[in-house]
Motif scaffolding. Structure first.
Motif, mmCIF file in Angstrom:
data_model
loop_
_atom_site.group_PDB
_atom_site.id
_atom_site.type_symbol
_atom_site.label_atom_id
_atom_site.label_comp_id
_atom_site.label_asym_id
_atom_site.label_seq_id
_atom_site.Cartn_x
_atom_site.Cartn_y
_atom_site.Cartn_z
ATOM 1 N N VAL A 1 0.848 -1.191 0.000
ATOM 2 C CA VAL A 1 0.000 0.000 0.000
ATOM 3 C C VAL A 1 0.885 1.242 0.000
ATOM 4 N N ARG A 2 0.605 2.145 -0.920
ATOM 5 C CA ARG A 2 1.369 3.389 -1.036
ATOM 6 C C ARG A 2 0.456 4.562 -0.714
ATOM 7 N N LEU A 3 0.800 5.282 0.356
ATOM 8 C CA LEU A 3 0.061 6.467 0.791
ATOM 9 C C LEU A 3 0.941 7.705 0.674
ATOM 10 N N ASP A 4 0.320 8.875 0.856
ATOM 11 C CA ASP A 4 1.105 10.109 0.927
ATOM 12 C C ASP A 4 2.151 10.018 2.048
ATOM 13 N N GLU A 5 1.758 9.394 3.158
ATOM 14 C CA GLU A 5 2.608 9.367 4.347
ATOM 15 C C GLU A 5 3.719 8.327 4.268
ATOM 16 N N GLY A 6 3.639 7.395 3.326
ATOM 17 C CA GLY A 6 4.641 6.340 3.231
ATOM 18 C C GLY A 6 4.026 5.043 2.735
ATOM 19 N N GLU A 7 4.744 3.956 2.921
ATOM 20 C CA GLU A 7 4.312 2.650 2.435
ATOM 21 C C GLU A 7 4.198 1.652 3.582
ATOM 22 N N PHE A 8 3.319 0.700 3.422
ATOM 23 C CA PHE A 8 3.246 -0.447 4.319
ATOM 24 C C PHE A 8 2.707 -1.618 3.515
ATOM 25 N N HIS A 9 2.701 -2.796 4.109
ATOM 26 C CA HIS A 9 2.171 -3.966 3.430
ATOM 27 C C HIS A 9 1.395 -4.809 4.427
ATOM 28 N N VAL A 10 0.420 -5.554 3.925
ATOM 29 C CA VAL A 10 -0.403 -6.412 4.776
ATOM 30 C C VAL A 10 -0.479 -7.802 4.151
ATOM 31 N N TRP A 11 -0.633 -8.791 5.018
ATOM 32 C CA TRP A 11 -0.816 -10.170 4.580
ATOM 33 C C TRP A 11 -2.275 -10.561 4.799
ATOM 34 N N LEU A 12 -2.965 -10.909 3.734
ATOM 35 C CA LEU A 12 -4.347 -11.373 3.841
ATOM 36 C C LEU A 12 -4.363 -12.877 4.004
#
Length: 217
Positions: A144-155
């Motif tokens: 996930v790419r946001l204005d504030e930075g990036e993160f990732h999630v595992w579904l």
């Protein structure tokens, strides 16, 4: 005497009630926010302190000791060249994921406009977005790419971290690009994930089954 034996006596409501017992362990201020951070995987003390603006070093150290005593976290030393101590959740601690998601859903309507003094980290959106993604019924790694930075999630991950800060550690099944306002709207239930994709507020990149599901193909 061991370090654990030197800790202060455990506070308790002294009520024979499962909710009271739960609050004995996680009802102190900062405890659940420490869990939120550790749901992203092992963290060093300095990293935790940096991502919990407002907590004092004494309170953070005290909470971590209490959480270790209550079986929510463990502490271990990384092998060289790291050689630093990290804190991580136990299975019992990871079991608080749905609790935090439910609290986040309950508290989302009170977010309102971001205040001038409100701190924000991109990965704080991971748990509410993970809840929205889980409703799509697919599994995979999402960056996930946001204005504030990036993160990732595992579904669909049954063990291990629920999310991670920064880019995905391997090629993700899908990449989502959106602004913080859209992510906030999805978190607050103002917009659904599928509606935001359809309206062009979320860009979905990838050719995996998950990417196609999110695009409604």
């Amino acid at each position: 005497m061991s370090r654990l034996r030197r800790m202060s006596p455990r506070r308790s409501y002294d009520q024979y009630c499962s909710a009271a017992r739960a609050l004995d362990a996680v009802g102190d201020r900062w405890t659940l926010l420490i869990v939120r951070e550790l749901l992203g995987g092992p963290r060093r003390y300095t990293d935790l302190h940096a991502d919990l603006p407002g907590v004092s070093t004494d309170v953070l150290a005290s909470r971590l000791k209490d959480m270790e005593r209550d079986g929510l976290t463990t502490r271990r030393r990384l092998p060289p060249p790291g050689a630093a101590f990290v804190y991580e959740l136990t299975d019992r601690g990871r079991g608080l994921l749905p609790v935090l998601q439910a609290l986040g859903e309950w508290g989302a309507p009170s977010l309102g406009e971001r205040g001038a003094t409100d701190a924000v980290r991109a990965h704080w959106f991971a748990l509410p977005l993970l809840r929205g993604l889980a409703g799509e019924g697919a599994e995979g790694l999402v960056e996930v790419r946001l204005d504030e930075g990036e993160f990732h999630v595992w579904l669909g991950a049954e063990e291990g971290p629920a999310y991670g800060d920064g880019p995905a550690p391997e090629e993700p099944d899908v990449r989502l690009s959106l602004d913080t306002g859209t992510c906030t709207d999805v978190s607050r239930g103002i917009s659904t994930l599928s509606d935001a994709v359809r309206e062009g507020r979320i860009e979905v990149t990838g050719e995996s089954t998950l990417a196609k599901v999110l695009r409604g193909e």
